[in-house]
Scaffold this motif. Structure first.
Motif, PDB file in Angstrom:
ATOM      1  N   ASN A  13      15.095  -3.872 -49.511  1.00  0.00           N
ATOM      2  CA  ASN A  13      14.337  -3.960 -48.260  1.00  0.00           C
ATOM      3  C   ASN A  13      13.568  -2.681 -47.974  1.00  0.00           C
ATOM      4  OD1 ASN A  13      15.187  -6.571 -47.806  1.00  0.00           O
ATOM      5  ND2 ASN A  13      16.863  -5.962 -46.459  1.00  0.00           N
ATOM      6  N   THR A  16      10.567  -2.435 -50.732  1.00  0.00           N
ATOM      7  CA  THR A  16       9.574  -3.504 -50.777  1.00  0.00           C
ATOM      8  C   THR A  16       8.534  -3.274 -49.687  1.00  0.00           C
ATOM      9  OG1 THR A  16      11.241  -5.050 -51.554  1.00  0.00           O
ATOM     10  CG2 THR A  16       9.233  -5.995 -50.650  1.00  0.00           C
ATOM     11  N   GLU A  18       5.646  -4.360 -47.171  1.00  0.00           N
ATOM     12  CA  GLU A  18       5.322  -5.568 -46.426  1.00  0.00           C
ATOM     13  C   GLU A  18       3.804  -5.684 -46.296  1.00  0.00           C
ATOM     14  OE1 GLU A  18       6.301  -6.251 -42.055  1.00  0.00           O
ATOM     15  OE2 GLU A  18       7.972  -7.143 -43.139  1.00  0.00           O
ATOM     16  N   THR A  19       3.271  -6.853 -46.598  1.00  0.00           N
ATOM     17  CA  THR A  19       1.829  -7.054 -46.499  1.00  0.00           C
ATOM     18  C   THR A  19       1.429  -7.274 -45.044  1.00  0.00           C
ATOM     19  OG1 THR A  19       1.975  -9.437 -46.782  1.00  0.00           O
ATOM     20  CG2 THR A  19       1.778  -8.120 -48.790  1.00  0.00           C
ATOM     21  N   GLU A  22       2.403 -10.773 -43.817  1.00  0.00           N
ATOM     22  CA  GLU A  22       3.820 -10.898 -43.464  1.00  0.00           C
ATOM     23  C   GLU A  22       4.097 -10.262 -42.104  1.00  0.00           C
ATOM     24  OE1 GLU A  22       5.465  -8.999 -46.863  1.00  0.00           O
ATOM     25  OE2 GLU A  22       5.773 -10.888 -47.928  1.00  0.00           O
ATOM     26  N   THR A  23       3.470  -9.126 -41.848  1.00  0.00           N
ATOM     27  CA  THR A  23       3.639  -8.457 -40.560  1.00  0.00           C
ATOM     28  C   THR A  23       3.116  -9.327 -39.429  1.00  0.00           C
ATOM     29  OG1 THR A  23       3.378  -6.315 -41.647  1.00  0.00           O
ATOM     30  CG2 THR A  23       3.125  -6.350 -39.266  1.00  0.00           C
ATOM     31  N   ARG A  26       5.465 -12.328 -38.874  1.00  0.00           N
ATOM     32  CA  ARG A  26       6.701 -11.949 -38.184  1.00  0.00           C
ATOM     33  C   ARG A  26       6.430 -11.679 -36.695  1.00  0.00           C
ATOM     34  NH1 ARG A  26       8.492  -7.217 -40.560  1.00  0.00           N
ATOM     35  NH2 ARG A  26       7.454  -6.163 -38.897  1.00  0.00           N
TER      36      ARG A  26
END
Length: 58
Positions: A13, A16, A18-19, A22-23, A26
């Motif tokens: 986590n 990795t 985060e694109t 994805e942000t 979320r």
């Protein structure tokens, strides 16, 4: 065994990336109700439109 699994999960986590998609997903998924979701969508829309003048003429 659970400790090792948790350690590797935490490490994955952290490493990795985060694109932006994805942000954004979320952020929208964290809405607590329909009104909050509409407010979040509107705020993203305004942010996108504020960046539009930067792309004109290219």
């Amino acid at each position: 065994m659970e400790l090792i699994h948790n350690l590797f999960s935490s490490l994955r986590n952290v490493l990795t990336l985060e694109t932006q998609t994805e942000t954004d997903e979320r952020y929208l998924a964290d809405a607590v109700d329909h009104v909050d979701l509409e407010r979040r969508i509107a705020s993203q829309s305004r942010a996108c439109m504020s960046m539009a003048p930067l792309n004109i003429g290219r």
